[in-house]
Design a protein around this motif. Sequence first.
Motif: not given
Length: 144
Positions: A85-110
């Motif tokens: 469960x910890x591995x799954x939660x960490x993987x989900x957290x990494x995915x969500x963080x990556x998505x948020x990072x990419x979204x914010x990166x696009x907004x920031x670059x604009x």
Amino acid sequence: MDLNKLQKKTQELKQLLDPKRAEKQKQEEKKKAMTKGLALGALLGSVAGIFFAPDKGENTRKKTKEELEKIKDNLQTNIVEGKEKLDINLAEGKEKLAEVYEDKKVVFSEKVSAIKEKVKSSCEPNVVEEEELEEKKALVEEEV
């Protein structure tokens, strides 16, 4: 950073990203607490039953050993499930963080691009071509 701090930070990030997850975790914690309580009650009841049963010591030790083996197996299973469960939660957290990072990166670059354009347009020199200069001189001379 030790594992406990990392787990705590991961849980905090998950709660920030998904408020429904906090409610779900509370329900899971309640279920776990209930399960632990039932397991502990069953353990204490079985130990009390074994020790107060009118049986030979040899049989009592055998039963106790069997119960302890069951508990050991149960604990090992819970540990393995917890790690999964910890591995799954960490993987989900990494995915969500990556998505948020990419979204914010696009907004920031604009926004950075927009700021650069504003700065560039305000810093451009005011260039007047010779023909325009000649026309302006002629107009000034006519007025004088």
